[in-house]
Enzyme design. Structure first.
Site, PDB file in Angstrom:
ATOM      1  N   HIS A 450       9.796  -0.365  31.728  1.00 43.45           N
ATOM      2  CA  HIS A 450       9.962   0.935  32.396  1.00 43.45           C
ATOM      3  C   HIS A 450      11.423   1.168  32.785  1.00 43.45           C
ATOM      4  O   HIS A 450      11.996   2.233  32.500  1.00 43.45           O
ATOM      5  CB  HIS A 450       9.056   0.954  33.628  1.00 43.45           C
ATOM      6  N   GLU A 451      12.032   0.183  33.412  1.00 46.07           N
ATOM      7  CA  GLU A 451      13.394   0.374  33.914  1.00 46.07           C
ATOM      8  C   GLU A 451      14.426   0.352  32.793  1.00 46.07           C
ATOM      9  O   GLU A 451      15.313   1.212  32.741  1.00 46.07           O
ATOM     10  CB  GLU A 451      13.733  -0.705  34.955  1.00 46.07           C
ATOM     11  N   HIS A 455      13.741   4.419  31.578  1.00 44.19           N
ATOM     12  CA  HIS A 455      14.860   5.189  32.142  1.00 44.19           C
ATOM     13  C   HIS A 455      16.153   4.994  31.356  1.00 44.19           C
ATOM     14  O   HIS A 455      17.061   5.823  31.464  1.00 44.19           O
ATOM     15  CB  HIS A 455      15.088   4.782  33.600  1.00 44.19           C
ATOM     16  N   GLU A 509       9.479   9.815  35.613  1.00 42.67           N
ATOM     17  CA  GLU A 509       8.706   8.595  35.846  1.00 42.67           C
ATOM     18  C   GLU A 509       7.580   8.476  34.817  1.00 42.67           C
ATOM     19  O   GLU A 509       7.275   7.379  34.331  1.00 42.67           O
ATOM     20  CB  GLU A 509       8.132   8.581  37.264  1.00 42.67           C
TER      21      GLU A 509
END
Length: 715
Positions: A450-451, A455, A509
């Site tokens: 995810h990070e 992103h 998100e």
């Protein structure tokens, strides 16, 4: 407000209190590193009052009231009970409220943005105020009544944060009940024209209809060289605000930021290298003068500070709680590197260039080159704000991310923190043992992807200056959604958040979570984290971690409707809105991939039933189709298409609202609140003090933190 609605706002009884153990990692530091960590920690905690003021008008008074009671009786709550003439149960309920308040740094949930109120009656608080003169003085000083602790029953919309003209509360627009969303957006657009960044500001509307921009700074005037907007401090507005003025007012949070800047300078004296020293200098300049250009310089230096033993970041960072999604909450992080877990994340960074092409978009929608970021697993000493995340990917400034890079961190002692015998609703009995044994591992994989690859991916197609583009405008990229050349892109001065506005945080998100869901299906990535040997096999340990990751997302999607308000039809939490839409993606994938299983009309036996064998085919395909749309609409500034897609996917229909949500509320579990350690400097040495996971020690830890008006501790 009816009793059922009111009951949803009571403080958790009891709250789930956990510690963030840090002693072994802190004690491994050198004396110089401890001093560096200590001073940034002090700076972070000295921003407490900033956070409180950003939450609600009464939060600062409630904080001081709690600390006044603690200090008057040195935490001997039975003695206060006796003197105040209250019951043991009333004291217990007040302590539970105080713990949740301190864990959220305000009386609105940091995760959900809804107001929570004490279970004890108002008479309890009145009795405490009568027994402790200092506590009574606090309420008089702030002109806050006991009623402010409780529900605004005559104005139920104010139980949720949001735009004031929609009836909600937002302390980013203080004393401005009649300021409208359109006026806020007009001011934001004007600020973008003037290249005046909004993150460290609040906005007020005067009685005359003009506007004042409150800029957080340790000085009451702009610096001699002028502010980020130049020498002017007053501007005539145009457009729909023609005839109105905008005045820049410096010195918002002036006392706190002056103290913060002092500790930042002291941290700089103990920096490990020149990059850290320069970073602290830019922080001090930003917090002193209010310059976000200086803050951006600090973030560039932060990205370049590779592999520090003590990792820090501090300032006005995340914009989730501003309904316009541009003004940011104060936040401060101090943490120590976990070298063993960092090795796995570094392998993920190394593999990233080979993983990004597996995502469902062409290179036209991806950065020209992948700049490998620093990705570390950290053990948190200090995280001050309205809540503690499991992972972070910052800076949030797209120009820095694309030109300099970014950092990813996973917060190890946050990920692993759990209370004993924690209930896990909506998981089938036959899945429960596997879920319990692999959920931490699955969550670490999810957070890592995810990070870094969520992103950390994507290119905003933009006209960077008039007539200059970061793509071939004469032969635009072909959209995989329409199979036609793209028709929209970012204009000069526009940013992702300025175009997509209030729903941009949740949308992003969701995009990052979908990347995690898609790439966690890659068994080479699972092998990097130590699961399996890279062979595709859903029946081995890697397959179990994958299955639990998907189950966890589906379970979170059900639990998400707690954070949707049926009266305003408004989502109160960005991540949970995203997870609900991903659950809908699973459910709409068909072929029996994911179903909600129940036999009782009241859904009291509701569980998620997922076909593990179909994750790699049906599940991944559905996620990638959704992800492709999310990504391309973001990259091309296609607000209209992105808004329609996200509104459709996060719409809560009658069945979810009237059947599922009541059962979710019945089975909801309290969110964790973290008791953090304190540091104290004495004769050039730093001592660490940890606390027990109790309501009493949560309050004690804050009392000893030195942010109460007349108390200075540990500096």
């Amino acid at each position: 407000m009816d009793k059922q609605s009111l009951s949803q706002h009571y403080a958790d009884g009891p709250p789930t209190v956990v510690t963030l153990p840090i002693k072994s990692h802190f004690e491994a530091l050198t004396d110089q590193q401890k001093l560096y960590a200590h001073h940034v920690s002090r700076a972070a905690f000295l921003g407490t009052r900033i956070v409180l003021r950003q939450v609600s008008p009464e939060s600062e008074a409630i904080f001081d009231f709690i600390i006044a009671l603690q200090q008057a009786y040195d935490g001997q709550w039975p003695e206060l009970q006796k003197d105040a003439g209250t019951s043991e149960q009333a004291v217990k309920e007040f302590l539970e409220y105080a713990t949740q308040f301190l864990g959220n740094l305000g009386n609105y949930k940091g995760f959900g943005d809804s107001k929570f109120i004490p279970r004890c009656p108002p008479e309890t608080i009145e009795a405490f105020a009568s027994a402790v003169p200092k506590a009574k003085e606090v309420l008089l000083k702030y002109k806050v009544s006991v009623a402010a602790f409780y529900a605004t029953t005559d104005e139920p919309a104010k139980m949720h944060l949001g735009f004031p003209d929609k009836g909600h509360l937002s302390a980013y627009y203080p004393n401005s009940p009649d300021i409208t969303q359109d006026e806020i957006e007009q001011i934001n657009a004007f600020m973008a024209e003037k290249k005046l960044l909004p993150e460290n500001t609040r906005l007020t509307k005067t009685k005359e209809g003009d506007f004042q921009l409150l800029i957080a700074s340790g000085l009451s005037k702009p610096p001699p060289e002028g502010s980020d907007a130049g020498p002017d401090t007053e501007f005539d507005l145009g457009g729909r605000l023609q005839g109105k003025k905008l005045q820049l007012i410096f010195g918002d949070h002036i006392e706190e930021l002056a103290k913060i800047a002092l500790h930042i300078k002291k941290a700089g004296l103990n920096a490990a290298n020149d990059t850290q020293k320069q970073m602290m200098d830019e922080y001090a300049k930003s917090f002193g003068s209010g310059s976000l250009n200086a803050f951006k310089e600090s973030q560039k230096l932060w990205v370049k500070d590779i592999g520090p033993m003590v990792e820090t970041n501090i300032g006005f960072i995340e914009t989730y709680r501003d309904p316009a999604n541009v003004r940011a909450e104060w936040e401060g992080l101090v943490a120590m590197v976990n070298k063993e877990r960092t090795q796995a994340f570094q392998k993920l960074v190394d593999a990233a260039p080979s993983m990004i092409p597996k995502l469902p978009w062409a290179k036209d929608f991806e950065k020209d080159t992948f700049s490998a970021p620093d990705f570390t697993s950290l053990e948190v000493l200090t995280f001050n704000g309205s809540g503690i995340p499991a992972g972070i990917n910052i800076p949030n400034y797209d120009d820095i991310r694309q030109a300099v890079g970014f950092k990813n961190v996973s917060l190890g002692n946050v990920l692993s923190a759990k209370a004993p015998n924690e209930p896990i609703p909506f998981i089938r009995p036959e899945d429960l043992e596997l879920y319990q044994t692999t959920r931490d591992q699955a969550f670490e994989v999810q957070v890592g992807i995810h990070e870094l690859l969520g992103h950390g991916t994507g290119k905003l197609l933009q006209e960077t200056s008039p007539g200059e583009y970061n793509f071939d405008a004469s032969d635009p990229p072909i959209s995989p959604i329409t199979n036609k050349p793209i028709a929209t892109y970012y204009k000069p001065g526009q940013t992702w958040s300025s175009v997509f506005g209030g729903f941009s945080a949740s949308y992003e998100e969701c995009r990052a979570e979908c990347v995690a869901m898609a790439l966690s299906c890659d068994f080479k990535i699972l092998h990097i984290f130590g699961f399996g040997d890279g062979t595709v096999d859903v029946k081995n340990k890697a397959g179990d971690v994958l299955y639990t990751g998907y189950l966890s997302m589906a379970r979170a999607g059900i639990a998400a409707v707690e954070f949707w308000d049926p009266k305003s039809r408004k989502w109160g939490q960005a991540h949970m809105q995203a997870r609900f839409s991903i659950l809908k993606t699973f459910l709409e994938a068909g072929e029996g991939f994911t179903v909600l299983d129940y036999s009782q009309d009241d859904l009291s036996d509701l569980t998620v039933k997922m076909d593990k064998e179909k994750i790699l085919t049906v599940g991944r395909k559905a996620v990638e189709e959704y992800l492709q749309k999310l990504h391309v609409f973001k990259c091309t500034a296609d607000y209209e298409a992105g808004k329609k897609l996200y509104d459709d996917m996060t719409d809560v229909d009658e069945w979810w609202a009237n059947k599922v949500r009541p059962e979710v509320l019945r089975r909801k579990t309290p969110r964790k609140v973290f008791v953090q350690a304190n540091t104290f400097e004495k004769d050039g040495k730093v001592e660490l003090r940890e606390y027990e996971p109790t309501n009493e020690d949560m309050i004690r830890s804050w009392s000893e933190r030195g942010v109460y008006p007349e108390v200075v501790v540990g500096i």
